[in-house]
Design a protein around this motif. Structure first.
Motif, PDB file in Angstrom:
ATOM      1  N   ASP A   1     147.146 -61.875  37.343  1.00 16.26           N
ATOM      2  CA  ASP A   1     147.042 -61.669  38.785  1.00 16.26           C
ATOM      3  C   ASP A   1     147.626 -60.322  39.211  1.00 16.26           C
ATOM      4  O   ASP A   1     147.233 -59.767  40.236  1.00 16.26           O
ATOM      5  N   ALA A   2     148.542 -59.790  38.422  1.00 20.63           N
ATOM      6  CA  ALA A   2     149.087 -58.459  38.707  1.00 20.63           C
ATOM      7  C   ALA A   2     147.976 -57.416  38.611  1.00 20.63           C
ATOM      8  O   ALA A   2     147.860 -56.540  39.474  1.00 20.63           O
ATOM      9  N   LEU A   3     147.164 -57.510  37.582  1.00 20.83           N
ATOM     10  CA  LEU A   3     146.051 -56.583  37.419  1.00 20.83           C
ATOM     11  C   LEU A   3     145.071 -56.716  38.581  1.00 20.83           C
ATOM     12  O   LEU A   3     144.599 -55.715  39.121  1.00 20.83           O
ATOM     13  N   LYS A   4     144.789 -57.940  38.988  1.00 16.60           N
ATOM     14  CA  LYS A   4     143.867 -58.150  40.114  1.00 16.60           C
ATOM     15  C   LYS A   4     144.384 -57.487  41.385  1.00 16.60           C
ATOM     16  O   LYS A   4     143.622 -56.889  42.136  1.00 16.60           O
ATOM     17  N   ALA A   5     145.681 -57.587  41.623  1.00 14.22           N
ATOM     18  CA  ALA A   5     146.272 -56.996  42.830  1.00 14.22           C
ATOM     19  C   ALA A   5     146.161 -55.476  42.806  1.00 14.22           C
ATOM     20  O   ALA A   5     145.761 -54.851  43.803  1.00 14.22           O
ATOM     21  N   ILE A   6     146.484 -54.873  41.674  1.00 11.82           N
ATOM     22  CA  ILE A   6     146.413 -53.415  41.583  1.00 11.82           C
ATOM     23  C   ILE A   6     144.956 -52.956  41.635  1.00 11.82           C
ATOM     24  O   ILE A   6     144.637 -51.943  42.264  1.00 11.82           O
ATOM     25  N   MET A   7     144.072 -53.701  41.007  1.00  7.21           N
ATOM     26  CA  MET A   7     142.651 -53.335  41.016  1.00  7.21           C
ATOM     27  C   MET A   7     142.058 -53.396  42.417  1.00  7.21           C
ATOM     28  O   MET A   7     141.163 -52.619  42.741  1.00  7.21           O
ATOM     29  N   ALA A   8     142.562 -54.285  43.257  1.00  8.81           N
ATOM     30  CA  ALA A   8     142.080 -54.329  44.639  1.00  8.81           C
ATOM     31  C   ALA A   8     142.404 -53.018  45.347  1.00  8.81           C
ATOM     32  O   ALA A   8     141.562 -52.452  46.060  1.00  8.81           O
ATOM     33  N   MET A   9     143.598 -52.504  45.129  1.00 11.42           N
ATOM     34  CA  MET A   9     143.979 -51.232  45.715  1.00 11.42           C
ATOM     35  C   MET A   9     143.165 -50.094  45.097  1.00 11.42           C
ATOM     36  O   MET A   9     142.702 -49.192  45.797  1.00 11.42           O
ATOM     37  N   GLU A  10     142.967 -50.155  43.789  1.00 11.30           N
ATOM     38  CA  GLU A  10     142.173 -49.135  43.091  1.00 11.30           C
ATOM     39  C   GLU A  10     140.739 -49.114  43.623  1.00 11.30           C
ATOM     40  O   GLU A  10     140.159 -48.042  43.841  1.00 11.30           O
ATOM     41  N   LYS A  11     140.153 -50.276  43.841  1.00 13.15           N
ATOM     42  CA  LYS A  11     138.784 -50.346  44.377  1.00 13.15           C
ATOM     43  C   LYS A  11     138.706 -49.738  45.770  1.00 13.15           C
ATOM     44  O   LYS A  11     137.741 -49.052  46.103  1.00 13.15           O
ATOM     45  N   TYR A  12     139.731 -49.971  46.589  1.00 12.63           N
ATOM     46  CA  TYR A  12     139.779 -49.363  47.915  1.00 12.63           C
ATOM     47  C   TYR A  12     139.748 -47.835  47.791  1.00 12.63           C
ATOM     48  O   TYR A  12     138.982 -47.160  48.476  1.00 12.63           O
ATOM     49  N   VAL A  13     140.577 -47.303  46.905  1.00  9.42           N
ATOM     50  CA  VAL A  13     140.658 -45.856  46.729  1.00  9.42           C
ATOM     51  C   VAL A  13     139.331 -45.303  46.227  1.00  9.42           C
ATOM     52  O   VAL A  13     138.863 -44.265  46.686  1.00  9.42           O
ATOM     53  N   ARG A  14     138.699 -45.991  45.293  1.00  7.94           N
ATOM     54  CA  ARG A  14     137.419 -45.524  44.742  1.00  7.94           C
ATOM     55  C   ARG A  14     136.323 -45.497  45.794  1.00  7.94           C
ATOM     56  O   ARG A  14     135.394 -44.697  45.705  1.00  7.94           O
ATOM     57  N   LYS A  15     136.408 -46.373  46.794  1.00  8.94           N
ATOM     58  CA  LYS A  15     135.404 -46.411  47.863  1.00  8.94           C
ATOM     59  C   LYS A  15     135.724 -45.435  48.989  1.00  8.94           C
ATOM     60  O   LYS A  15     134.931 -45.281  49.905  1.00  8.94           O
ATOM     61  N   SER A  16     136.870 -44.774  48.918  1.00 11.26           N
ATOM     62  CA  SER A  16     137.277 -43.870  49.991  1.00 11.26           C
ATOM     63  C   SER A  16     136.350 -42.662  50.052  1.00 11.26           C
ATOM     64  O   SER A  16     135.585 -42.393  49.125  1.00 11.26           O
ATOM     65  N   ALA A  17     136.456 -41.934  51.142  1.00 11.49           N
ATOM     66  CA  ALA A  17     135.638 -40.748  51.345  1.00 11.49           C
ATOM     67  C   ALA A  17     136.187 -39.534  50.602  1.00 11.49           C
ATOM     68  O   ALA A  17     135.562 -38.474  50.602  1.00 11.49           O
ATOM     69  N   LEU A  18     137.334 -39.685  49.947  1.00 13.90           N
ATOM     70  CA  LEU A  18     137.928 -38.554  49.242  1.00 13.90           C
ATOM     71  C   LEU A  18     137.073 -38.138  48.050  1.00 13.90           C
ATOM     72  O   LEU A  18     136.570 -38.982  47.316  1.00 13.90           O
ATOM     73  N   ASP A  19     136.945 -36.851  47.867  1.00 18.39           N
ATOM     74  CA  ASP A  19     136.190 -36.290  46.755  1.00 18.39           C
ATOM     75  C   ASP A  19     136.751 -36.782  45.424  1.00 18.39           C
ATOM     76  O   ASP A  19     137.970 -36.848  45.233  1.00 18.39           O
ATOM     77  N   LEU A  20     135.872 -37.121  44.509  1.00 19.21           N
ATOM     78  CA  LEU A  20     136.272 -37.651  43.200  1.00 19.21           C
ATOM     79  C   LEU A  20     137.162 -36.667  42.439  1.00 19.21           C
ATOM     80  O   LEU A  20     138.172 -37.058  41.849  1.00 19.21           O
ATOM     81  N   LYS A  21     136.814 -35.390  42.447  1.00 29.89           N
ATOM     82  CA  LYS A  21     137.634 -34.403  41.732  1.00 29.89           C
ATOM     83  C   LYS A  21     139.024 -34.308  42.348  1.00 29.89           C
ATOM     84  O   LYS A  21     140.018 -34.177  41.622  1.00 29.89           O
TER      85      LYS A  21
END
Length: 151
Positions: A14-34
């Motif tokens: 469940d620790a991984l799931k919690a961090i991955m939720a935050m990671e998914k949010y960041v990946r969907k952000s408008a910030l440039d990948l580079k």
């Protein structure tokens, strides 16, 4: 050679799931990948996280990042011509947020970020900085084993 102390994600999935939720949010952000990869690399350099540096430097190159910018990123202030104003502001904010216990985030650092990012982008940037710091702290604390080299 040190060996991994604990696989946190096997013991506490469940620790991984919690961090991955935050990671998914960041990946969907408008910030440039580079830009996101530069932030991950810079925080990982500061935190001494070999596992994350290995991953994110390879990811950045695979996404078309110029290796020279990666090689110089720990000394970005000495080579401002290699980084945009937004990247410089993001790298500076990354350094202060990563080292938050030393001086907080000074107003001048915040104002430089606000000059090139809107409020939504700053919120997204903060989350990107925070999540890489979480990954770094887990990997460094547990001495996460590096993946084997592809030969």
């Amino acid at each position: 050679m040190s060996h991994q102390r604990l696989n946190t994600y096997e013991v506490e999935p469940d620790a991984l799931k919690a961090i991955m939720a935050m990671e998914k949010y960041v990946r969907k952000s408008a910030l440039d990948l580079k830009l996101r990869e530069l932030v991950k690399i810079r925080a990982s350099q500061i935190n001494g996280c070999a596992w994350c540096l290995d991953m994110h430097t390879r990811d950045a190159v695979n996404e078309g990042e110029d290796p020279r910018r990666i090689f110089v990123s720990s000394a970005w202030r000495e080579a401002p011509e290699l980084y945009t104003d937004r990247e410089q502001a993001a790298l500076e904010l990354t350094e202060y947020v990563t080292r938050i216990g030393e001086a907080g985030v000074p107003d001048d650092v915040w104002h430089r970020a606000k000059a090139v990012f809107d409020d939504n982008e700053i919120a997204q940037l903060l989350m990107a900085i925070c999540v890489i710091n979480v990954w770094n702290r887990i990997a460094v604390s547990t001495r996460a084993d590096l993946p084997t080299l592809d030969t």
